[in-house]
Design a protein around this motif. Sequence first.
Motif, PDB file in Angstrom:
ATOM      1  N   GLU A 137     -13.269  39.024  -8.924  1.00  0.00           N
ATOM      2  CA  GLU A 137     -13.828  37.679  -9.098  1.00  0.00           C
ATOM      3  C   GLU A 137     -13.332  37.135 -10.428  1.00  0.00           C
ATOM      4  O   GLU A 137     -13.939  37.332 -11.466  1.00  0.00           O
ATOM      5  N   ARG A 138     -12.202  36.460 -10.399  1.00  0.00           N
ATOM      6  CA  ARG A 138     -11.629  35.891 -11.608  1.00  0.00           C
ATOM      7  C   ARG A 138     -11.274  34.449 -11.350  1.00  0.00           C
ATOM      8  O   ARG A 138     -10.957  34.058 -10.241  1.00  0.00           O
ATOM      9  N   ALA A 139     -11.299  33.691 -12.393  1.00  0.00           N
ATOM     10  CA  ALA A 139     -10.854  32.306 -12.309  1.00  0.00           C
ATOM     11  C   ALA A 139      -9.385  32.276 -12.722  1.00  0.00           C
ATOM     12  O   ALA A 139      -9.022  32.789 -13.770  1.00  0.00           O
ATOM     13  N   TRP A 140      -8.562  31.735 -11.866  1.00  0.00           N
ATOM     14  CA  TRP A 140      -7.131  31.672 -12.117  1.00  0.00           C
ATOM     15  C   TRP A 140      -6.709  30.229 -12.310  1.00  0.00           C
ATOM     16  O   TRP A 140      -7.236  29.336 -11.664  1.00  0.00           O
ATOM     17  N   ILE A 141      -5.724  30.027 -13.152  1.00  0.00           N
ATOM     18  CA  ILE A 141      -5.019  28.748 -13.187  1.00  0.00           C
ATOM     19  C   ILE A 141      -3.893  28.903 -12.174  1.00  0.00           C
ATOM     20  O   ILE A 141      -3.017  29.749 -12.328  1.00  0.00           O
ATOM     21  N   ASP A 142      -3.950  28.120 -11.136  1.00  0.00           N
ATOM     22  CA  ASP A 142      -3.091  28.312  -9.979  1.00  0.00           C
ATOM     23  C   ASP A 142      -1.889  27.373 -10.037  1.00  0.00           C
ATOM     24  O   ASP A 142      -2.042  26.156 -10.162  1.00  0.00           O
ATOM     25  N   ILE A 143      -0.674  27.950  -9.961  1.00  0.00           N
ATOM     26  CA  ILE A 143       0.551  27.165  -9.828  1.00  0.00           C
ATOM     27  C   ILE A 143       1.102  27.472  -8.447  1.00  0.00           C
ATOM     28  O   ILE A 143       1.409  28.618  -8.132  1.00  0.00           O
ATOM     29  N   LEU A 144       1.224  26.445  -7.624  1.00  0.00           N
ATOM     30  CA  LEU A 144       1.733  26.616  -6.273  1.00  0.00           C
ATOM     31  C   LEU A 144       3.106  25.960  -6.195  1.00  0.00           C
ATOM     32  O   LEU A 144       3.298  24.838  -6.674  1.00  0.00           O
ATOM     33  N   VAL A 145       4.071  26.670  -5.610  1.00  0.00           N
ATOM     34  CA  VAL A 145       5.412  26.134  -5.398  1.00  0.00           C
ATOM     35  C   VAL A 145       5.631  26.120  -3.890  1.00  0.00           C
ATOM     36  O   VAL A 145       5.630  27.161  -3.239  1.00  0.00           O
TER      37      VAL A 145
ATOM     38  N   GLU B  86      -0.476  22.757 -19.666  1.00  0.00           N
ATOM     39  CA  GLU B  86      -1.156  22.666 -20.972  1.00  0.00           C
ATOM     40  C   GLU B  86      -2.556  22.100 -20.805  1.00  0.00           C
ATOM     41  O   GLU B  86      -3.511  22.579 -21.424  1.00  0.00           O
ATOM     42  N   GLN B  87      -2.695  21.078 -19.977  1.00  0.00           N
ATOM     43  CA  GLN B  87      -4.004  20.470 -19.739  1.00  0.00           C
ATOM     44  C   GLN B  87      -4.946  21.473 -19.074  1.00  0.00           C
ATOM     45  O   GLN B  87      -6.102  21.593 -19.448  1.00  0.00           O
ATOM     46  N   ALA B  88      -4.447  22.219 -18.102  1.00  0.00           N
ATOM     47  CA  ALA B  88      -5.290  23.205 -17.414  1.00  0.00           C
ATOM     48  C   ALA B  88      -5.697  24.329 -18.359  1.00  0.00           C
ATOM     49  O   ALA B  88      -6.840  24.802 -18.313  1.00  0.00           O
ATOM     50  N   VAL B  89      -4.789  24.746 -19.230  1.00  0.00           N
ATOM     51  CA  VAL B  89      -5.110  25.812 -20.186  1.00  0.00           C
ATOM     52  C   VAL B  89      -6.107  25.319 -21.217  1.00  0.00           C
ATOM     53  O   VAL B  89      -7.009  26.064 -21.634  1.00  0.00           O
ATOM     54  N   SER B  90      -6.001  24.051 -21.636  1.00  0.00           N
ATOM     55  CA  SER B  90      -6.962  23.532 -22.613  1.00  0.00           C
ATOM     56  C   SER B  90      -8.359  23.404 -22.009  1.00  0.00           C
ATOM     57  O   SER B  90      -9.352  23.560 -22.711  1.00  0.00           O
ATOM     58  N   GLU B  91      -8.441  23.125 -20.694  1.00  0.00           N
ATOM     59  CA  GLU B  91      -9.744  23.038 -20.038  1.00  0.00           C
ATOM     60  C   GLU B  91     -10.359  24.421 -19.820  1.00  0.00           C
ATOM     61  O   GLU B  91     -11.576  24.576 -19.875  1.00  0.00           O
ATOM     62  N   ARG B  92      -9.512  25.421 -19.554  1.00  0.00           N
ATOM     63  CA  ARG B  92      -9.999  26.787 -19.286  1.00  0.00           C
ATOM     64  C   ARG B  92      -9.187  27.792 -20.087  1.00  0.00           C
ATOM     65  O   ARG B  92      -8.342  28.505 -19.531  1.00  0.00           O
TER      66      ARG B  92
ATOM     67  N   ASP C 250      -7.995  31.933 -19.220  1.00  0.00           N
ATOM     68  CA  ASP C 250      -7.818  32.262 -17.802  1.00  0.00           C
ATOM     69  C   ASP C 250      -6.361  32.634 -17.538  1.00  0.00           C
ATOM     70  O   ASP C 250      -5.440  31.999 -18.045  1.00  0.00           O
ATOM     71  N   PRO C 251      -6.126  33.650 -16.726  1.00  0.00           N
ATOM     72  CA  PRO C 251      -4.743  34.019 -16.395  1.00  0.00           C
ATOM     73  C   PRO C 251      -4.124  33.015 -15.424  1.00  0.00           C
ATOM     74  O   PRO C 251      -4.818  32.228 -14.787  1.00  0.00           O
ATOM     75  N   VAL C 252      -2.813  33.072 -15.334  1.00  0.00           N
ATOM     76  CA  VAL C 252      -2.061  32.158 -14.462  1.00  0.00           C
ATOM     77  C   VAL C 252      -1.595  32.933 -13.236  1.00  0.00           C
ATOM     78  O   VAL C 252      -1.103  34.050 -13.343  1.00  0.00           O
ATOM     79  N   LEU C 253      -1.763  32.325 -12.075  1.00  0.00           N
ATOM     80  CA  LEU C 253      -1.300  32.904 -10.813  1.00  0.00           C
ATOM     81  C   LEU C 253      -0.262  31.963 -10.215  1.00  0.00           C
ATOM     82  O   LEU C 253      -0.536  30.787  -9.986  1.00  0.00           O
TER      83      LEU C 253
ATOM     84  N   ALA D 239      -0.710  36.510 -19.627  1.00  0.00           N
ATOM     85  CA  ALA D 239      -1.397  36.986 -18.418  1.00  0.00           C
ATOM     86  C   ALA D 239      -0.949  36.134 -17.243  1.00  0.00           C
ATOM     87  O   ALA D 239      -1.517  35.089 -16.954  1.00  0.00           O
ATOM     88  N   VAL D 240       0.108  36.590 -16.564  1.00  0.00           N
ATOM     89  CA  VAL D 240       0.650  35.841 -15.430  1.00  0.00           C
ATOM     90  C   VAL D 240       0.890  36.821 -14.287  1.00  0.00           C
ATOM     91  O   VAL D 240       1.299  37.950 -14.496  1.00  0.00           O
ATOM     92  N   SER D 241       0.572  36.380 -13.084  1.00  0.00           N
ATOM     93  CA  SER D 241       0.786  37.193 -11.891  1.00  0.00           C
ATOM     94  C   SER D 241       1.497  36.352 -10.850  1.00  0.00           C
ATOM     95  O   SER D 241       1.387  35.129 -10.841  1.00  0.00           O
ATOM     96  N   ILE D 242       2.198  37.036  -9.968  1.00  0.00           N
ATOM     97  CA  ILE D 242       2.846  36.371  -8.843  1.00  0.00           C
ATOM     98  C   ILE D 242       2.178  36.883  -7.586  1.00  0.00           C
ATOM     99  O   ILE D 242       2.121  38.089  -7.352  1.00  0.00           O
ATOM    100  N   ALA D 243       1.650  35.983  -6.782  1.00  0.00           N
ATOM    101  CA  ALA D 243       0.917  36.357  -5.583  1.00  0.00           C
ATOM    102  C   ALA D 243       1.867  36.706  -4.447  1.00  0.00           C
ATOM    103  O   ALA D 243       2.905  36.064  -4.265  1.00  0.00           O
ATOM    104  N   THR D 244       1.510  37.749  -3.722  1.00  0.00           N
ATOM    105  CA  THR D 244       2.272  38.134  -2.538  1.00  0.00           C
ATOM    106  C   THR D 244       1.268  38.436  -1.426  1.00  0.00           C
ATOM    107  O   THR D 244       0.070  38.538  -1.663  1.00  0.00           O
ATOM    108  N   ILE D 245       1.775  38.568  -0.233  1.00  0.00           N
ATOM    109  CA  ILE D 245       0.919  38.989   0.860  1.00  0.00           C
ATOM    110  C   ILE D 245       1.401  40.369   1.305  1.00  0.00           C
ATOM    111  O   ILE D 245       2.566  40.721   1.147  1.00  0.00           O
TER     112      ILE D 245
END
Length: 141
Positions: A56-64, A90-96, A99-102, A128-134
């Motif tokens: 249960e973590r809050a992520w800053i989500d970057i979707l491509v 930068e805006q998302a990081v300043s708000e939270r 939080d790590p980036v996904l 703290a950055v992760s790349i999501a996979t299935i």
Amino acid sequence: MNFRRPRVDEAGINLTPLIDVVFLLLIFFMVSTTFDRHADIQLQLPAADREPVAAERAWIDILVDATGEYYVDGKELVNRRPETLERALEQAVSERPGDPVLIRADANATHQSVVTALDVVGRLGISAVSIATIGRSPDAE
């Protein structure tokens, strides 16, 4: 009467040039030969039996997406430029802060668009950055 025999040098084979040539060939073959033993190493890699537990973590989500468009926390960016992605991140990081980036990228997204996202994350100093996979289904093997 002179009974002395004239001194005759015996003819012999000088082995020095032959030894030099053999040593040069030996050095040539030692330098030019590669000793590749990668095929001899047999490894059995470990396998995981359980599914990873979702944290249960809050992520800053970057979707491509497949076309290379970027979305930060579900909001589409106006263009694909790295500067735009950097400002939105930068805006998302300043708000939270903290939080790590996904990064989630479509399988058909270009490699360059994913690398650009990783570059922007690195320029902002986010470690703290992760790349999501299935997971791959067992039938796909």
